[in-house]
Design a protein around this motif. Sequence first.
Motif, mmCIF file in Angstrom:
data_model
loop_
_atom_site.group_PDB
_atom_site.id
_atom_site.type_symbol
_atom_site.label_atom_id
_atom_site.label_comp_id
_atom_site.label_asym_id
_atom_site.label_seq_id
_atom_site.Cartn_x
_atom_site.Cartn_y
_atom_site.Cartn_z
ATOM 1 N N ASP A 39 -48.808 16.845 -14.163
ATOM 2 C CA ASP A 39 -47.512 16.160 -14.751
ATOM 3 C C ASP A 39 -47.643 14.546 -14.545
ATOM 4 O O ASP A 39 -46.519 14.115 -14.063
ATOM 5 N N ASN A 66 -47.793 21.123 -16.711
ATOM 6 C CA ASN A 66 -47.198 21.819 -17.852
ATOM 7 C C ASN A 66 -46.987 20.646 -18.841
ATOM 8 O O ASN A 66 -46.999 21.083 -19.932
ATOM 9 N N HIS A 67 -46.503 19.914 -18.400
ATOM 10 C CA HIS A 67 -46.028 18.489 -19.220
ATOM 11 C C HIS A 67 -47.318 17.969 -19.870
ATOM 12 O O HIS A 67 -47.146 17.564 -21.057
ATOM 13 N N GLY A 70 -48.071 20.450 -22.448
ATOM 14 C CA GLY A 70 -47.427 20.423 -23.494
ATOM 15 C C GLY A 70 -47.561 19.145 -24.583
ATOM 16 O O GLY A 70 -47.430 19.507 -25.615
ATOM 17 N N ILE A 75 -49.152 24.003 -25.105
ATOM 18 C CA ILE A 75 -48.162 25.012 -24.766
ATOM 19 C C ILE A 75 -47.417 24.404 -25.848
ATOM 20 O O ILE A 75 -47.170 23.394 -26.022
ATOM 21 N N GLU A 108 -57.427 23.008 -15.367
ATOM 22 C CA GLU A 108 -56.427 23.628 -14.627
ATOM 23 C C GLU A 108 -56.320 23.682 -13.174
ATOM 24 O O GLU A 108 -55.385 23.650 -12.461
ATOM 25 N N GLY A 120 -48.950 24.574 -10.696
ATOM 26 C CA GLY A 120 -47.936 25.454 -10.584
ATOM 27 C C GLY A 120 -48.236 26.459 -9.364
ATOM 28 O O GLY A 120 -47.454 26.200 -8.566
ATOM 29 N N ILE A 126 -50.474 26.823 -14.577
ATOM 30 C CA ILE A 126 -49.607 25.841 -15.195
ATOM 31 C C ILE A 126 -48.036 26.135 -15.150
ATOM 32 O O ILE A 126 -47.265 24.995 -15.044
ATOM 33 N N TRP A 127 -47.708 27.396 -14.914
ATOM 34 C CA TRP A 127 -46.222 27.656 -15.258
ATOM 35 C C TRP A 127 -45.480 28.372 -14.016
ATOM 36 O O TRP A 127 -44.320 28.188 -14.004
ATOM 37 N N HIS A 152 -45.105 20.872 -9.218
ATOM 38 C CA HIS A 152 -44.249 21.724 -10.013
ATOM 39 C C HIS A 152 -42.844 21.700 -9.814
ATOM 40 O O HIS A 152 -41.989 21.694 -10.469
#
Length: 247
Positions: A39, A66-67, A70, A75, A108, A120, A126-127, A152
């Motif tokens: 992030d 995740n950002h 994104g 994502i 990742e 994460g 990631i999530w 995260h």
Amino acid sequence: MTTRSKRILVLSDIHGNLPALQSVLQDAGEVDAVWCLGDLVGYGPFPNECIDLIRQQKDLRCVMGNHDAGMLGRISLGMFNHDAQVSLKWMKTVITESNWDYLRKIPETDQVDKVTLVHGSPRNPIWEYILDPGIARDNFSSFATPLAMVGHTHLPIAYIYFEDLDETEWTLGRHGKPLKLEHRAILNPGSVGQPRDHDPRAAYAIFYPRRMSWEFHRVEYDIERVQAAIIQNGLPARHASRLTEGW
Ligand code: ZN
């Protein structure tokens, strides 16, 4: 003559907050390596400046958040709340080609010596948010190293695993209180650019791999400077106001 113990700066969730990142780098002082847990972008107004500065760090390891995913389109933006989407769409318009390319190549998960690095959680890089000892415990079978470092949640915290009992205890990150790592653990340094534990100071950690210890740190930074830039760039005002309270 004594030799200085190896120090590694562990940071996460910078979120385009350059004043916070600058304060952290200055406060941490000389380090042997920098590990960044994802992030780099999202929320804050200085995505390029933050990535540029991170890329200059010595012995850098960086994993994808995740950002970051994104913004790269890996994502769907529909997975983010409205305000986060606004920021991510804006980032896409300002990110330099070189920084886009850099983000694209970030893995990742990464592994250095005794440590797994992930944004994460080890089982869902990631999530998944590791928000309690139960979720933490269920993750210890998903990595092979003694330690995992995650971001995260934006909360500085250590989850210590007691293998014989299959139980996990947590301890909240307290500034300046060193933690001796005698068991397997999942460690979160907290967030540089958007702390959420009601302490507005930027969070980071120093890891001493030889003596297996970990220190949580907090440092003040120029919050008003980043708030002004959020407003100036037309980014959601909520992302500015929350920084004052640290949530
Ligand atoms: Zn984040």
